[in-house]
Design a protein around this motif. Sequence first.
Motif, mmCIF file in Angstrom:
data_model
loop_
_atom_site.group_PDB
_atom_site.id
_atom_site.type_symbol
_atom_site.label_atom_id
_atom_site.label_comp_id
_atom_site.label_asym_id
_atom_site.label_seq_id
_atom_site.Cartn_x
_atom_site.Cartn_y
_atom_site.Cartn_z
ATOM 1 N N CYS A 47 8.801 0.671 -6.650
ATOM 2 C CA CYS A 47 8.779 -0.696 -6.150
ATOM 3 C C CYS A 47 7.661 -1.463 -6.853
ATOM 4 C CB CYS A 47 8.521 -0.666 -4.640
ATOM 5 S SG CYS A 47 8.170 -2.279 -3.911
ATOM 6 N N GLN A 64 7.788 -6.892 3.314
ATOM 7 C CA GLN A 64 9.188 -7.200 3.605
ATOM 8 C C GLN A 64 9.571 -8.611 3.185
ATOM 9 O OE1 GLN A 64 9.187 -5.730 7.665
ATOM 10 N NE2 GLN A 64 10.466 -4.010 6.997
ATOM 11 N N ASP A 69 14.441 -5.301 1.051
ATOM 12 C CA ASP A 69 15.035 -4.018 1.463
ATOM 13 C C ASP A 69 13.989 -2.923 1.702
ATOM 14 O OD1 ASP A 69 14.454 -3.807 -1.241
ATOM 15 O OD2 ASP A 69 16.217 -2.618 -1.700
ATOM 16 N N CYS A 70 12.735 -3.320 1.806
ATOM 17 C CA CYS A 70 11.660 -2.352 2.085
ATOM 18 C C CYS A 70 11.847 -1.783 3.482
ATOM 19 C CB CYS A 70 10.305 -3.019 1.980
ATOM 20 S SG CYS A 70 8.938 -1.898 2.354
#
Length: 70
Positions: A47, A64, A69-70
């Motif tokens: 990420c 977020q 999509d964390c």
Amino acid sequence: MAFWEEKTLDQMTDAEWEALCDGCGRCCLIKLEDEDSGILITSDVRCKLLDGDSCACTDYPGRQAKVPDC
């Protein structure tokens, strides 16, 4: 029985989910799903917020908003 053995990830509270974290950074690796089989493959691409040296998120409270999509 421990809560992580009784509950699915969706059933866990935020505090329970955070208690599972050991800081390994593995959940911050990009995952790919095979459309045919549904198998998830963890890549070696991280990420954009993951610091590769410390294995820590560089903006954990705001992650977020920056990575939905964390």
